[in-house]
Motif scaffolding. Structure first.
Motif, PDB file in Angstrom:
ATOM      1  N   ALA A 107      67.558 102.506  61.161  1.00  0.00           N
ATOM      2  CA  ALA A 107      66.953 101.179  61.084  1.00  0.00           C
ATOM      3  C   ALA A 107      66.610 100.837  59.633  1.00  0.00           C
ATOM      4  N   GLN A 108      66.060 101.794  58.889  1.00  0.00           N
ATOM      5  CA  GLN A 108      65.728 101.551  57.486  1.00  0.00           C
ATOM      6  C   GLN A 108      66.984 101.328  56.662  1.00  0.00           C
ATOM      7  N   ALA A 109      68.065 102.041  56.965  1.00  0.00           N
ATOM      8  CA  ALA A 109      69.328 101.849  56.249  1.00  0.00           C
ATOM      9  C   ALA A 109      69.853 100.431  56.450  1.00  0.00           C
ATOM     10  N   LYS A 110      69.717  99.910  57.658  1.00  0.00           N
ATOM     11  CA  LYS A 110      70.162  98.530  57.929  1.00  0.00           C
ATOM     12  C   LYS A 110      69.290  97.539  57.171  1.00  0.00           C
ATOM     13  N   ILE A 111      67.990  97.757  57.181  1.00  0.00           N
ATOM     14  CA  ILE A 111      67.073  96.883  56.439  1.00  0.00           C
ATOM     15  C   ILE A 111      67.438  96.898  54.957  1.00  0.00           C
ATOM     16  N   ASP A 112      67.625  98.100  54.406  1.00  0.00           N
ATOM     17  CA  ASP A 112      67.971  98.229  52.991  1.00  0.00           C
ATOM     18  C   ASP A 112      69.286  97.527  52.682  1.00  0.00           C
ATOM     19  N   ASN A 113      70.292  97.737  53.521  1.00  0.00           N
ATOM     20  CA  ASN A 113      71.599  97.120  53.272  1.00  0.00           C
ATOM     21  C   ASN A 113      71.495  95.596  53.307  1.00  0.00           C
ATOM     22  N   ASP A 114      70.747  95.062  54.250  1.00  0.00           N
ATOM     23  CA  ASP A 114      70.550  93.614  54.317  1.00  0.00           C
ATOM     24  C   ASP A 114      69.856  93.102  53.052  1.00  0.00           C
ATOM     25  N   LEU A 115      68.858  93.834  52.573  1.00  0.00           N
ATOM     26  CA  LEU A 115      68.165  93.450  51.339  1.00  0.00           C
ATOM     27  C   LEU A 115      69.107  93.494  50.136  1.00  0.00           C
ATOM     28  N   ILE A 116      69.937  94.529  50.081  1.00  0.00           N
ATOM     29  CA  ILE A 116      70.896  94.662  48.982  1.00  0.00           C
ATOM     30  C   ILE A 116      71.911  93.517  49.014  1.00  0.00           C
ATOM     31  N   LEU A 117      72.425  93.206  50.195  1.00  0.00           N
ATOM     32  CA  LEU A 117      73.392  92.104  50.306  1.00  0.00           C
ATOM     33  C   LEU A 117      72.764  90.776  49.895  1.00  0.00           C
ATOM     34  N   ALA A 118      71.514  90.548  50.254  1.00  0.00           N
ATOM     35  CA  ALA A 118      70.818  89.327  49.845  1.00  0.00           C
ATOM     36  C   ALA A 118      70.649  89.308  48.319  1.00  0.00           C
ATOM     37  N   TYR A 119      70.319  90.450  47.737  1.00  0.00           N
ATOM     38  CA  TYR A 119      70.175  90.551  46.280  1.00  0.00           C
ATOM     39  C   TYR A 119      71.508  90.239  45.603  1.00  0.00           C
ATOM     40  N   LEU A 120      72.581  90.845  46.101  1.00  0.00           N
ATOM     41  CA  LEU A 120      73.904  90.610  45.512  1.00  0.00           C
ATOM     42  C   LEU A 120      74.333  89.152  45.669  1.00  0.00           C
ATOM     43  N   ASN A 121      73.997  88.547  46.791  1.00  0.00           N
ATOM     44  CA  ASN A 121      74.307  87.136  47.016  1.00  0.00           C
ATOM     45  C   ASN A 121      73.602  86.256  45.976  1.00  0.00           C
ATOM     46  N   GLY A 122      72.409  86.646  45.579  1.00  0.00           N
ATOM     47  CA  GLY A 122      71.653  85.911  44.571  1.00  0.00           C
ATOM     48  C   GLY A 122      72.024  86.264  43.148  1.00  0.00           C
ATOM     49  N   HIS A 123      72.881  87.253  42.977  1.00  0.00           N
ATOM     50  CA  HIS A 123      73.327  87.705  41.651  1.00  0.00           C
ATOM     51  C   HIS A 123      74.857  87.816  41.651  1.00  0.00           C
TER      52      HIS A 123
END
Length: 166
Positions: A33-49
């Motif tokens: 569950a934490q890995a999914k949360i982290d991956n979603d956060l990373i994808l959002a970060y990359l989308n903004g960068h």
């Protein structure tokens, strides 16, 4: 006299049991569950960068972008490295920056162990590290528990050899 020795013994045992150091319980974390949360956060970060063109290491989930591959010695698990680095969070707030940090790979977080061998001496890499490959469910100084970490790392020396300047 025996009565006093018995009372003294009970008192000593009682006080000794009170002085034991309390250890923190190990946090319970659902790793998937934490890995999914982290991956979603990373994808959002990359989308903004959009300037960051990171690749996901499918085995670990660590994202990386080789900024300079380097030309010197390859990095192995037993290599002694000297690096300059900057660490920040997903809000781009720098929590630490150091020059000339010396270590071997087993001494650093798993995200660095996974990412650094992707470059050579003189190389530079951007790592976006899910919390499980950073500090996990533990607070580390200014870094909150379950934090995704972003590092820009420049390798200055591998096994005492500096890269050739060309």
């Amino acid at each position: 006299m025996k009565k006093y020795l018995l009372i003294l013994s009970v008192l000593v045992v009682g006080l000794a049991s009170c002085s034991k150091e309390k250890t923190q319980p190990v946090p319970v974390v659902d790793v998937a569950a934490q890995a999914k949360i982290d991956n979603d956060l990373i994808l959002a970060y990359l989308n903004g960068h959009p300037n960051i063109l990171a690749t996901k290491d499918e085995t670990s989930g660590v994202y990386y972008q080789v900024l300079d591959a380097g030309t010197g010695e390859a990095i192995t698990p037993s290599s002694k490295l000297i690096v300059n680095y900057e660490g920040k969070d997903l809000k781009d707030v720098v929590f630490e920056a150091k020059d000339n940090l010396s270590f071997t790979l087993p001494q650093v977080i798993a995200g660095w162990q996974i990412g650094l061998p992707k470059i050579k001496n003189g190389g530079k890499i951007l790592l976006i590290i899910p919390s499980n490959y950073g500090y996990g469910p533990y607070v580390n100084g200014p870094i909150p528990a379950n934090s995704v970490l972003i590092f820009t790392i420049t390798v200055k020396s591998v096994d005492g050899k500096t890269p050739a300047v060309g």
